[in-house]
Design a protein around this motif. Structure first.
Motif, PDB file in Angstrom:
ATOM      1  N   THR A 137      -2.724 -14.700  -8.455  1.00  0.00           N
ATOM      2  CA  THR A 137      -3.596 -14.748  -7.068  1.00  0.00           C
ATOM      3  C   THR A 137      -3.776 -13.470  -6.658  1.00  0.00           C
ATOM      4  O   THR A 137      -3.427 -12.466  -7.501  1.00  0.00           O
ATOM      5  N   SER A 138      -4.578 -13.340  -5.624  1.00  0.00           N
ATOM      6  CA  SER A 138      -4.980 -11.852  -5.153  1.00  0.00           C
ATOM      7  C   SER A 138      -3.512 -10.996  -4.975  1.00  0.00           C
ATOM      8  O   SER A 138      -3.747  -9.812  -4.995  1.00  0.00           O
ATOM      9  N   GLU A 139      -2.755 -11.643  -4.442  1.00  0.00           N
ATOM     10  CA  GLU A 139      -1.491 -10.961  -4.150  1.00  0.00           C
ATOM     11  C   GLU A 139      -0.790 -10.294  -5.295  1.00  0.00           C
ATOM     12  O   GLU A 139      -0.385  -9.286  -5.373  1.00  0.00           O
ATOM     13  N   THR A 140      -0.665 -11.240  -6.219  1.00  0.00           N
ATOM     14  CA  THR A 140       0.142 -10.783  -7.571  1.00  0.00           C
ATOM     15  C   THR A 140      -1.072  -9.687  -8.209  1.00  0.00           C
ATOM     16  O   THR A 140      -0.362  -8.810  -8.899  1.00  0.00           O
ATOM     17  N   ALA A 141      -2.184  -9.835  -8.034  1.00  0.00           N
ATOM     18  CA  ALA A 141      -3.146  -8.483  -8.667  1.00  0.00           C
ATOM     19  C   ALA A 141      -2.652  -7.346  -7.932  1.00  0.00           C
ATOM     20  O   ALA A 141      -2.486  -6.344  -8.302  1.00  0.00           O
ATOM     21  N   ASN A 142      -2.315  -7.650  -6.668  1.00  0.00           N
ATOM     22  CA  ASN A 142      -1.826  -6.085  -6.032  1.00  0.00           C
ATOM     23  C   ASN A 142      -0.615  -5.812  -6.505  1.00  0.00           C
ATOM     24  O   ASN A 142      -0.187  -4.573  -6.667  1.00  0.00           O
ATOM     25  N   LEU A 143       0.413  -6.559  -6.643  1.00  0.00           N
ATOM     26  CA  LEU A 143       1.770  -6.292  -7.337  1.00  0.00           C
ATOM     27  C   LEU A 143       1.489  -5.685  -8.860  1.00  0.00           C
ATOM     28  O   LEU A 143       1.939  -4.588  -8.887  1.00  0.00           O
ATOM     29  N   ARG A 181       0.908  -1.188  -0.037  1.00  0.00           N
ATOM     30  CA  ARG A 181      -0.099   0.027   0.021  1.00  0.00           C
ATOM     31  C   ARG A 181       0.839   1.456   0.088  1.00  0.00           C
ATOM     32  O   ARG A 181       0.583   2.240  -0.706  1.00  0.00           O
ATOM     33  N   ARG A 182       1.997   1.307   0.801  1.00  0.00           N
ATOM     34  CA  ARG A 182       2.721   2.613   0.752  1.00  0.00           C
ATOM     35  C   ARG A 182       3.473   2.577  -0.578  1.00  0.00           C
ATOM     36  O   ARG A 182       3.494   3.561  -0.997  1.00  0.00           O
ATOM     37  N   LEU A 183       3.888   1.589  -1.019  1.00  0.00           N
ATOM     38  CA  LEU A 183       4.547   1.557  -2.448  1.00  0.00           C
ATOM     39  C   LEU A 183       3.666   1.948  -3.590  1.00  0.00           C
ATOM     40  O   LEU A 183       3.804   2.890  -4.507  1.00  0.00           O
ATOM     41  N   MET A 184       2.346   1.774  -3.236  1.00  0.00           N
ATOM     42  CA  MET A 184       1.069   1.849  -4.053  1.00  0.00           C
ATOM     43  C   MET A 184       1.215   3.620  -4.106  1.00  0.00           C
ATOM     44  O   MET A 184       1.070   4.419  -5.162  1.00  0.00           O
ATOM     45  N   ALA A 185       1.145   4.313  -3.062  1.00  0.00           N
ATOM     46  CA  ALA A 185       1.223   5.583  -2.948  1.00  0.00           C
ATOM     47  C   ALA A 185       2.350   6.272  -3.434  1.00  0.00           C
ATOM     48  O   ALA A 185       2.336   7.188  -4.309  1.00  0.00           O
ATOM     49  N   GLN A 186       3.581   5.581  -3.175  1.00  0.00           N
ATOM     50  CA  GLN A 186       4.667   6.319  -3.763  1.00  0.00           C
ATOM     51  C   GLN A 186       4.746   6.308  -5.310  1.00  0.00           C
ATOM     52  O   GLN A 186       5.300   7.165  -6.138  1.00  0.00           O
ATOM     53  N   PHE A 187       4.391   5.010  -5.929  1.00  0.00           N
ATOM     54  CA  PHE A 187       4.474   4.862  -7.086  1.00  0.00           C
ATOM     55  C   PHE A 187       3.422   5.794  -7.950  1.00  0.00           C
ATOM     56  O   PHE A 187       3.585   6.322  -8.815  1.00  0.00           O
ATOM     57  N   SER A 188       2.247   5.997  -7.148  1.00  0.00           N
ATOM     58  CA  SER A 188       1.378   6.872  -7.955  1.00  0.00           C
ATOM     59  C   SER A 188       1.874   8.347  -7.959  1.00  0.00           C
ATOM     60  O   SER A 188       1.677   8.884  -8.997  1.00  0.00           O
TER      61      SER A 188
END
Ligand code: ADE
Length: 421
Positions: free
Chosen positions: A56-62, A32-39
């Motif tokens: 999988t659901s984890e890969t989806a989040n990657l 989640r933190r990386l998602m904010a930084q990457f955005s």
């Protein structure tokens, strides 16, 4: 003929997939933190990324994090039996990420899907088992010029890539994400430990307490499986070919004996060696009646299934993910998940909290490969130590665990050789 935009089992499953992806994200605070930084910083702006990973659901989040960082991502499965069809549907329908994966696909379709993911002309790849990179080197060499580098998620893939590098065949840099401490110490050990037991229990619902449970291979995955089986009250045997690991297993309190001896007394045998035909004809000949066989190594070659089939007089489905083989003398053998990764086929793979660290490494390494100015040599590279430490720091933060810092005096002491007794 125009190329298919995706190939999944059923787009109508998307709703359930979204719920599942969101559930996993709750357990992935580093992502989640990386998602904010990457955005905010868009470090992967414009990069074409193809990933051959368990869907999988984890890969989806990657994939979502990479897209947030500006990448254009296409996914295909790294195993024919591990795809979560609802997640694949959600990725396509709700997140606009093309996926080529259907749970239970044939080997032929599996390779068609890899080929479709390569049609994306990746500049970066992510592999779990090295199939994408190896297909590029074998049959799509024209794509290698565009490829800046790749990542590898699992031990088996790293072993294959090192073999390619040794043969002088590897044409691109690949970063061995598997070898990061924040990957294998947690994902391979605690992730495989928990999810393998989960798969066996979901498939069989057999009590483990008091049973003889053999683990073949005492790498990080084997260590985790043995540790968790012991926690269930099983009498755990470890088999090994490597003396250092055998010694470690013995001093960890496990019985260490040759697999042939173990076969005659085991209620369960689980392979996690990365090698082929570990459980073979000689073992089938002496297996205890009712023995359950499962595999947690990357490929379905650890148990010699063609030989088991040839030795059987009768084969039937005993229950989902369990096949019963009746041998000539009437003994029954139960094979789980067709000898494929039992944790991903009969359960849901590693829990999100460990994939949080593995996939944080993936995302940060892709950023590194895309943005580093120095061109890396065509070889297998370690994850930069700073990335590994950063993932550990982020994870500790999210677990609200504080640690101490060296004083100046202590740091100076550690970097000097002058002080003795
Ligand atoms: N490998 C093992 N468990 C996994 C998971 N949950 N997602 C993706 N890859 C995995």
């Amino acid at each position: 003929m125009t190329a298919a935009l995706y190939d999944i089992t059923d787009p109508a499953l998307a709703g359930r997939g979204v719920t599942r992806i969101e559930w996993a994200l709750r357990e992935m605070p580093v992502m989640r933190r990386l998602m904010a930084q990457f955005s905010e910083h868009r470090p992967l702006g414009g990069a074409r990324v193809s990933g051959c990973l368990h869907i999988t659901s984890e890969t989806a989040n990657l994939a979502r994090v990479l897209v947030a960082g500006g990448a254009r991502v296409v996914l295909c499965a790294s195993n024919p039996l591990s795809t979560q069809d609802d997640v694949a549907a959600a990725l396509v329908t709700n997140f606009d990420i093309p996926v080529f994966a259907r749970r239970g696909e044939s080997t032929e379709v599996y390779y068609q899907h890899i080929s479709a993911a390569l049609d994306h002309r990746p500049q970066l790849t992510m592999d779990d088992g090295a199939d994408l990179i190896s297909e590029m080197h074998k049959s799509r060499r024209e794509l290698l010029d565009d490829l800046r580098g790749g990542t590898e998620e699992t031990t088996t893939g790293v072993v294959r890539l090192r073999a390619m590098a040794r043969d002088g065949a590897l044409r691109v840099p690949v970063v061995a994400v598997n070898d990061a401490m924040t990957k294998h110490l947690f994902d391979n050990r605690y992730g495989t430990g928990q999810s393998t037991l989960d798969g066996i229990i979901r498939a069989t619902n057999i009590l483990l307490a008091g049973r003889v449970f053999t683990v073949a291979g005492y790498g990080w995955c084997g260590r985790g499986i043995a540790m968790r089986a012991k926690g269930h009250g099983a009498n755990v045997i470890v088999t090994e070919v490597e003396p250092l690991r055998a010694l470690e297993a013995a001093m960890d309190g496990f019985r260490v004996i040759p697999l042939l001896e173990a076969a005659a007394q085991s209620d369960f045998i689980v392979t996690a060696t990365g090698d082929k035909h570990v459980v073979d004809r000689a073992h089938f000949e002496v297996l205890k009646d009712g023995c359950v066989l499962a595999n947690s190594g990357h490929f379905n070659v650890e148990i010699n299934i063609p030989v088991l089939e040839a030795m059987a007089t009768q084969i039937r489905d005993a229950r989902p993910h369990v096949q019963e083989y009746v041998l000539q003398d009437g003994r029954r053998v139960y094979l789980l998940a067709q000898g494929r990764l039992v944790n991903l086929s009969a359960a849901e793979g590693h829990p999100a909290a460990v994939m949080d660290m593995s996939f944080a490494n993936q995302a940060m390494v892709l950023d590194h490969l895309w943005n580093t100015t120095a061109r890396l040599a065509a070889d297998v590279h370690p994850v930069p130590h700073e990335i590994d430490r950063q993932v550990a720091r982020f994870k500790l933060d999210t677990m609200e665990i504080g640690i101490d810092a060296l004083t100046e005096e202590q740091a100076a002491y550690l970097s000097s050789w002058r002080e003795g007794t």
